[in-house]
Design a protein around this motif. Structure first.
Motif, PDB file in Angstrom:
ATOM      1  N   LEU A 185      76.559  49.370  29.634  1.00  0.00           N
ATOM      2  CA  LEU A 185      77.884  49.809  29.226  1.00  0.00           C
ATOM      3  C   LEU A 185      77.940  50.153  27.749  1.00  0.00           C
ATOM      4  O   LEU A 185      77.316  49.486  26.907  1.00  0.00           O
ATOM      5  CB  LEU A 185      78.920  48.724  29.527  1.00  0.00           C
ATOM      6  CG  LEU A 185      79.396  48.618  30.971  1.00  0.00           C
ATOM      7  CD1 LEU A 185      80.086  47.291  31.218  1.00  0.00           C
ATOM      8  CD2 LEU A 185      80.326  49.780  31.309  1.00  0.00           C
ATOM      9  N   LEU A 186      78.693  51.192  27.429  1.00  0.00           N
ATOM     10  CA  LEU A 186      78.995  51.537  26.055  1.00  0.00           C
ATOM     11  C   LEU A 186      80.424  51.130  25.743  1.00  0.00           C
ATOM     12  O   LEU A 186      81.304  51.238  26.609  1.00  0.00           O
ATOM     13  CB  LEU A 186      78.820  53.043  25.835  1.00  0.00           C
ATOM     14  CG  LEU A 186      77.416  53.610  26.054  1.00  0.00           C
ATOM     15  CD1 LEU A 186      77.430  55.125  25.872  1.00  0.00           C
ATOM     16  CD2 LEU A 186      76.416  52.958  25.111  1.00  0.00           C
ATOM     17  N   PRO A 187      80.692  50.678  24.534  1.00  0.00           N
ATOM     18  CA  PRO A 187      82.066  50.317  24.173  1.00  0.00           C
ATOM     19  C   PRO A 187      83.044  51.477  24.286  1.00  0.00           C
ATOM     20  O   PRO A 187      84.256  51.264  24.358  1.00  0.00           O
ATOM     21  CB  PRO A 187      81.934  49.845  22.718  1.00  0.00           C
ATOM     22  CG  PRO A 187      80.523  49.384  22.601  1.00  0.00           C
ATOM     23  CD  PRO A 187      79.737  50.334  23.469  1.00  0.00           C
ATOM     24  N   SER A 188      82.527  52.700  24.327  1.00  0.00           N
ATOM     25  CA  SER A 188      83.384  53.882  24.463  1.00  0.00           C
ATOM     26  C   SER A 188      83.710  54.214  25.915  1.00  0.00           C
ATOM     27  O   SER A 188      84.438  55.183  26.181  1.00  0.00           O
ATOM     28  CB  SER A 188      82.702  55.084  23.812  1.00  0.00           C
ATOM     29  OG  SER A 188      81.432  55.330  24.416  1.00  0.00           O
ATOM     30  N   ASN A 189      83.189  53.435  26.872  1.00  0.00           N
ATOM     31  CA  ASN A 189      83.421  53.706  28.286  1.00  0.00           C
ATOM     32  C   ASN A 189      84.919  53.730  28.583  1.00  0.00           C
ATOM     33  O   ASN A 189      85.642  52.769  28.301  1.00  0.00           O
ATOM     34  CB  ASN A 189      82.724  52.625  29.119  1.00  0.00           C
ATOM     35  CG  ASN A 189      82.797  52.884  30.603  1.00  0.00           C
ATOM     36  OD1 ASN A 189      83.841  52.767  31.216  1.00  0.00           O
ATOM     37  ND2 ASN A 189      81.652  53.217  31.201  1.00  0.00           N
ATOM     38  N   GLY A 190      85.391  54.823  29.173  1.00  0.00           N
ATOM     39  CA  GLY A 190      86.818  54.979  29.423  1.00  0.00           C
ATOM     40  C   GLY A 190      87.367  53.998  30.442  1.00  0.00           C
ATOM     41  O   GLY A 190      88.520  53.567  30.345  1.00  0.00           O
ATOM     42  N   THR A 191      86.551  53.644  31.433  1.00  0.00           N
ATOM     43  CA  THR A 191      87.007  52.682  32.435  1.00  0.00           C
ATOM     44  C   THR A 191      87.228  51.313  31.805  1.00  0.00           C
ATOM     45  O   THR A 191      88.194  50.621  32.130  1.00  0.00           O
ATOM     46  CB  THR A 191      85.981  52.588  33.576  1.00  0.00           C
ATOM     47  OG1 THR A 191      85.852  53.851  34.204  1.00  0.00           O
ATOM     48  CG2 THR A 191      86.423  51.555  34.611  1.00  0.00           C
ATOM     49  N   ILE A 192      86.339  50.909  30.903  1.00  0.00           N
ATOM     50  CA  ILE A 192      86.517  49.645  30.196  1.00  0.00           C
ATOM     51  C   ILE A 192      87.835  49.655  29.426  1.00  0.00           C
ATOM     52  O   ILE A 192      88.588  48.670  29.438  1.00  0.00           O
ATOM     53  CB  ILE A 192      85.333  49.393  29.244  1.00  0.00           C
ATOM     54  CG1 ILE A 192      84.106  48.946  30.038  1.00  0.00           C
ATOM     55  CG2 ILE A 192      85.680  48.360  28.181  1.00  0.00           C
ATOM     56  CD1 ILE A 192      84.223  47.568  30.656  1.00  0.00           C
TER      57      ILE A 192
END
Length: 460
Positions: free
Chosen positions: A98-105
């Motif tokens: 996961l990237l901190p920029s993930n929109g779902t997160i």
């Protein structure tokens, strides 16, 4: 019935003036142009009840994290699901990259705190009210405290150190920092204990669509188990089971029906056109379309021969002349113009209480009693009794039963792997590049950028 009318409630009108803020970060919420709550709301029992029922509308549309997020994306994070369409952000969950920029997160985080804002607003309005009857006030306060505990449970178990938000005051929330899991769990337990005293054993409306005392008790049993407080986990699960409301357990095909006797708490779908659960639509899709998510072969092949859960809760979808296994716990994708859903969205069910009690008893060296609970779930799945005598083997059997009973359901598998320290041993074999820090999701980067009080989780 009042709950059937909640889809018609307009919170921007006479009831609430809370702006529905989408997935904006909770500390970015500006001061509303009008009072957050019209004080008149909590002077009248019907209006106050309507305001609280709005929490469940919000949960269905948002805290479910949109498109069955907790179930689907934690299923990708664990060893349950694969993303058929190879969507980049979904693959980040599947590959534990996961990237901190993930929109779902960002959506998941923002949706949770949006719902928390509504809950805290209702709690404050209810506590300030002097005109509601004690019975109404207690019920609504108990529901709100239970709801807050439920959301905080997922926040702390998905992200770890998160803000503990107990106010609707935007000024206070704007500068709030993160709390430790210990602090958050203490707050969750306090909310649930309070809810137990405020809620009645009977449901306030038809069906099991609003929490009662046993819903608070069931979630408390889970929280105690997650915190290795086995004695209290056994006590709370035992109380739910012995209430006599939820047993005998129905066969697997009936577990997710609107009328399910097993349901401790469920939400009624409230879409305006098609009354169906999000899981049904997301996992089954529509004829001719590719599946969104498929069951991993490792899960599909792990079921024992004759397990009714494999035949009842997994089905095959055809696409381009090939068949793909998909979750089938919810089977009704809805009919246009229908007014009565056949399935309600299960939030808590009694099978979990048997497995909580089994695990707690096993940890307390009550092997024979634990085995009785384990075999209750196995027999419901049309499997024979297990004969286990040693603690380690029994705990493994309980973990295996949890895997097959609660696959693709509210993140049980993902959270179980983490709490039992099995995430690394299991997932490192399934996925390349697994890191120990993958057990927590990243805090959205947009929030990190705008709130100096927030610190990113390790590994991101």
């Amino acid at each position: 019935m009042l709950l059937k009318n909640i889809v018609k409630i307009c919170f921007a009108g006479a009831l609430l003036t809370i702006p529905f803020l989408g997935c904006k970060k909770f500390v970015e919420v500006p001061p509303p142009k009008t009072q957050v709550v019209n004080s008149e709301v909590f002077k009248d029992s019907q209006a106050a009840t309507s305001a609280v029922l709005g929490i469940y509308i919000n949960m269905l549309s948002d805290f479910d994290f949109e498109n069955s997020g907790v179930t689907a994306f934690s299923g990708l994070s664990a060893d349950e699901l694969e993303d058929f369409n190879q969507i980049t952000e979904n693959l980040q969950f599947q590959n534990n990259a996961l990237l901190p920029s993930n929109g779902t997160i960002a959506n998941m985080w923002g949706s949770a705190y949006k719902t928390m804002l509504l809950i805290n607003t209702c709690i404050e309005g209810l506590k300030a009210s002097s005109s509601l009857t004690p019975a109404v006030k207690n019920q609504l306060l108990g529901e709100c405290e239970f709801d807050r505990a439920f959301i905080n449970f997922y926040l702390v178990n998905l992200w770890g150190n998160v803000p503990l938000v107990i106010s609707s005051d935007w000024r206070q929330n704007q500068t709030i920092g993160q709390s430790s899991p210990a602090t958050l769990n203490s707050a969750i337990i306090a909310d649930l204990k309070s809810a137990q005293t405020l809620l009645t054993e009977s449901y306030p409306t038809d069906g099991h669509v609003r929490p009662n005392k046993w819903a608070a008790t069931a979630l408390l049993a889970r929280v105690y188990l997650y915190n290795n407080d086995y004695a209290n986990a056994e006590i709370q699960a035992d109380a739910v089971i012995k209430s006599g409301i939820y047993t005998p357990l129905p066969n697997p095909n009936d577990a997710f029906l609107a009328s399910s006797q097993e349901a401790i708490w469920q939400l009624m779908p409230s879409q305006n056109i098609v009354l169906t659960t999000q899981e049904a639509v997301v996992f089954l899709g529509y004829t001719g379309n590719p599946p969104n998510f498929t069951i991993k072969n490792s899960l599909f092949n792990s079921f024992e021969a004759g397990d009714a859960r494999k035949t009842d809760w997994i089905t095959s979808l055809s696409y381009n002349n090939q068949f793909y296994n998909v979750p089938f716990k919810y089977k009704d994708i809805g009919t246009y113009g229908s007014t009565t859903p056949s399935e309600y969205y299960i939030m808590l069910r009694c099978a979990e209480q048997f497995l909580i009690r089994a695990e707690a008893r096993a940890q307390l060296n009550k092997t024979a009693d634990a085995l009785v609970d384990l075999n209750m779930i196995r027999n419901r799945a049309q499997l024979p009794n297990l004969q286990v005598t040693d603690k380690a083997t029994l705990l493994m059997a309980i973990a295996n039963e949890n895997r097959h009973e609660f696959f693709t359901e509210w993140g049980h598998r993902w959270l179980d792997l983490k709490r039992t320290n099995q995430a690394a041993p299991v997932l490192s074999l399934e996925k390349k590049g697994w890191k120990s820090t993958d057990v927590l999701y990243p805090i959205p980067q947009t929030d990190i950028n705008t709130d100096r009080q927030l610190k990113q989780n390790p590994g991101y």
